[in-house]
Design an enzyme around this catalytic site. Structure first.
Site, PDB file in Angstrom:
ATOM      1  N   ASP A   1      44.713 -33.230-105.322  1.00 44.96           N
ATOM      2  CA  ASP A   1      43.984 -32.447-104.316  1.00 44.96           C
ATOM      3  C   ASP A   1      43.659 -31.056-104.864  1.00 44.96           C
ATOM      4  O   ASP A   1      44.492 -30.432-105.536  1.00 44.96           O
ATOM      5  CB  ASP A   1      44.872 -32.325-103.067  1.00 44.96           C
ATOM      6  CG  ASP A   1      44.154 -31.691-101.898  1.00 44.96           C
ATOM      7  OD1 ASP A   1      43.167 -32.280-101.429  1.00 44.96           O
ATOM      8  OD2 ASP A   1      44.586 -30.606-101.453  1.00 44.96           O
TER       9      ASP A   1
ATOM     10  N   GLU B   1      40.267 -33.544-107.866  1.00 45.86           N
ATOM     11  CA  GLU B   1      39.243 -32.983-106.973  1.00 45.86           C
ATOM     12  C   GLU B   1      38.804 -31.650-107.564  1.00 45.86           C
ATOM     13  O   GLU B   1      39.524 -30.658-107.495  1.00 45.86           O
ATOM     14  CB  GLU B   1      39.803 -32.781-105.561  1.00 45.86           C
ATOM     15  CG  GLU B   1      38.709 -32.398-104.585  1.00 45.86           C
ATOM     16  CD  GLU B   1      39.206 -31.823-103.265  1.00 45.86           C
ATOM     17  OE1 GLU B   1      38.383 -31.635-102.368  1.00 45.86           O
ATOM     18  OE2 GLU B   1      40.413 -31.552-103.129  1.00 45.86           O
TER      19      GLU B   1
HETATM   20  C1  NOJ Z   1      40.884 -31.102-100.071  1.00 50.43           C
HETATM   21  C2  NOJ Z   1      41.054 -32.272 -99.162  1.00 50.43           C
HETATM   22  O1  NOJ Z   1      40.159 -33.278 -99.534  1.00 50.43           O
HETATM   23  C3  NOJ Z   1      40.847 -31.749 -97.766  1.00 50.43           C
HETATM   24  O2  NOJ Z   1      40.782 -32.784 -96.834  1.00 50.43           O
HETATM   25  C4  NOJ Z   1      41.945 -30.793 -97.440  1.00 50.43           C
HETATM   26  O3  NOJ Z   1      41.714 -30.227 -96.168  1.00 50.43           O
HETATM   27  C5  NOJ Z   1      42.007 -29.670 -98.480  1.00 50.43           C
HETATM   28  N1  NOJ Z   1      41.927 -30.176 -99.806  1.00 50.43           N
HETATM   29  C6  NOJ Z   1      43.274 -28.891 -98.380  1.00 50.43           C
HETATM   30  O4  NOJ Z   1      44.333 -29.664 -98.887  1.00 50.43           O
END
Ligand code: NOJ
Length: 524
Positions: free
Chosen positions: A192, A259
């Site tokens: 993440d 990500e």
């Molecule tokens: C990215 C995630 O995909 C999202 O859903 C989340 O709110 C944020 N990171 C914070 O962890």
């Protein structure tokens, strides 16, 4: 292909209106036999206060009872493996929940051994926050802690304090949590907000956004700054190299997906590492933020697939739980051509659950919004794209038990799975055909790609090639019919619902309808 399961919305097995692990296990047959996906990425299922629906983790090595138990998780892995599918778990290393025992200890006093596990800083002389960093979810990224008289950093919610990845104890404790899941047999990790882990150690303020700032999506006041100091510090590459070494110490092929919100293809490509020694798959979100325009799409595909580092393999994402649904962004009439694009480009596609049905964003009744982002910054809510999967048109939609209110409303705009399964020309039918073709044809799953001149503006055409295997894909981005110049081959697949075949004209040309896509076999 990677299929993203937003667990809360996939299948409820207990009748509480929230999807869970046993529900997912019971639907693995759909993923393997109906779709034929290679890997399932499961959104966070760890114990959490759910302020950000699981992206606020209170224990990295357990399962929240809402979703089941560790045994349920093991059963998902075993069943997926039996069906030759990989399981990828979501790992949230940038921040914990404020209820995590580490943060509880850290905030207990300035002399706590865990104090430095989070990012604490003094107020400015006038009592203000240490710098101008903003939270992605609105407001300052700093929260004042009265008890100990310092600010702590939260790049997201105040209840999601950022860990201090420069502290070696944090690094080793967090990497230990990765080992925990790898030891349980998971095949991959999705990291993440991977590029947020390392910030400027001097906590310098971000400069105002210039014309070249990294802005791929409108995020309100957050976009007023160029985020060069609060994320993407080059030291993060050391973390990813260590992460990759851990993965490689395990048997089999374990994959790391990151990500990475990076709009500049050269900076994005850095996350593969210098010798392909970091992330296997830094998510390529470029198409997620590109309008449905032939020139723009060609430009993005080109810039995020050409000139990749040696050994790097491209990937493409058209939907996820953070963005409006593909069908709502591009329009329902474009869903079929978009499916053809996603599944015929060179590189691993990631498919968001329900996009294979053509699901659209569901309007959430006032007062029932749940997403903290939308509640803090009106207009940026993500609930509409996270609604339950419609499996049947019975009460509960096959998602939950009849009479149970699901955590978000089930949309009515799309035919459920069972109905679409009985129509091979449905959107689901098209996805199935595309996936089967992709599996069967080396040109599509592993071949090279080159754009070709379609002889017509508004048509995107490219060839996929692997040895003798040659395939041409042509997508009409326009709403008017367009002629595709002579293509000496046989039609393999047409995206339209209404007609099943295209007959070439006497000169061998094909007449594509508006929003239509065609796959042609050029092999002889
Ligand atoms: C990215 C995630 O995909 C999202 O859903 C989340 O709110 C944020 N990171 C914070 O962890």
């Amino acid at each position: 292909m990677v299929y993203q399961v937003y667990l809360r919305s996939f299948q409820d097995s207990t009748g509480n209106g929230v999807g869970d692990l046993e529900g997912l296990r019971s639907r693995l047959g759909y993923l393997s036999e109906v779709l034929g996906v290679d890997a399932v990425w499961v959104s966070p299922f760890y114990p959490s206060p759910m302020d950000d629906f699981g992206y606020d983790v209170a224990d990295y090595t357990a399962v929240d009872p809402l979703f089941g138990s560790l045994e349920d998780f093991d059963a998902v892995v075993a069943e997926a493996h039996r069906r030759s599918m990989a399981i990828i778990v979501d790992w949230v290393p940038n921040h914990t929940s404020s209820r995590h025992p580490w943060f509880q200890a850290s905030r207990s006093s300035r002399s706590s051994p865990k104090r430095d596990w989070y990012v604490w800083a003094e107020a400015t002389p006038d009592g203000g926050p240490p710098n101008n960093w903003l939270s992605v979810f609105g407001g300052p990224a700093w929260e004042w802690d009265d008890a100990t008289g310092q600010y702590y950093l939260h790049s997201f919610l105040p209840s999601q304090p950022d860990l201090n990845w420069r502290n070696p104890e944090v690094r080793s404790a967090m990497l230990e949590t990765v080992r925990f899941w790898l030891d349980r047999g998971v095949d991959g990790i999705r990291i993440d907000v991977a590029d947020y882990l390392m910030k400027d150690p001097a906590l310098r303020s971000n400069p105002a956004a210039g014309p070249a700032a990294d802005m791929f999506k409108s995020r309100g006041a957050y976009d007023r700054f160029d985020h060069i100091h609060d994320k993407a510090h080059p030291d993060v590459h050391g973390v990813f190299r260590e992460f990759r070494r851990i993965l490689e110490s395990y048997d089999g092929h374990r994959v790391c997906i990151g990500e990475i919100h990076e709009w500049d293809p050269e900076r994005w490509a850095l996350y593969f590492g210098t010798n392909n020694d970091e992330l296997h798959m830094p998510f390529n979100f470029s198409l997620l933020y590109t309008p449905w325009d032939v020139g723009e799409v060609r430009h993005r595909v080109d810039s995020f697939t050409a000139d990749l580092p040696e050994g790097a393999w491209p990937n493409h994402v058209l939907g996820n739980h953070d963005e409006a649904r593909l069908a709502s962004r591009f329009g329902t009439e474009r869903v079929r051509a978009a499916a053809m694009l996603l599944l015929t480009l060179r590189g691993t596609p990631t498919l968001y659950y329900g996009d294979e049905l053509g699901m659209t964003d569901v309007p959430i009744p006032p007062g029932e919004e749940q997403d903290p982002w939308g509640l803090r910054v009106p207009g940026l809510g993500r609930d509409g794209a996270r609604t339950p999967m419609p499996w049947t048109d019975s009460a509960g939609s096959g998602f939950t038990r009849p009479g149970v209110k699901p955590w978000l409303p089930v949309g009515e705009g799309v035919a459920p799975v069972d109905e679409q399964l009985s129509d091979s020309r449905s959107v689901l039918g098209l996805y199935r055909s595309l996936l089967a073709l992709r599996r069967a044809r080396p040109a599509l799953h592993s071949g090279d790609m080159r754009f070709v001149d379609a002889g017509r503006r508004g048509v995107l055409a490219y060839e996929r090639l692997a040895g003798e295997d040659r395939i041409l894909v042509a997508l009409n981005f326009g709403t008017e019919p367009a002629t595709l110049q002579a293509a000496p081959g046989a039609e393999l697949l047409l995206s339209s619902h209404g007609r099943t075949h295209l007959r070439p004209g006497p000169d061998g040309s094909f007449e594509l309808a508006g929003d239509e896509g065609l796959v042609i076999d050029l092999s002889r």
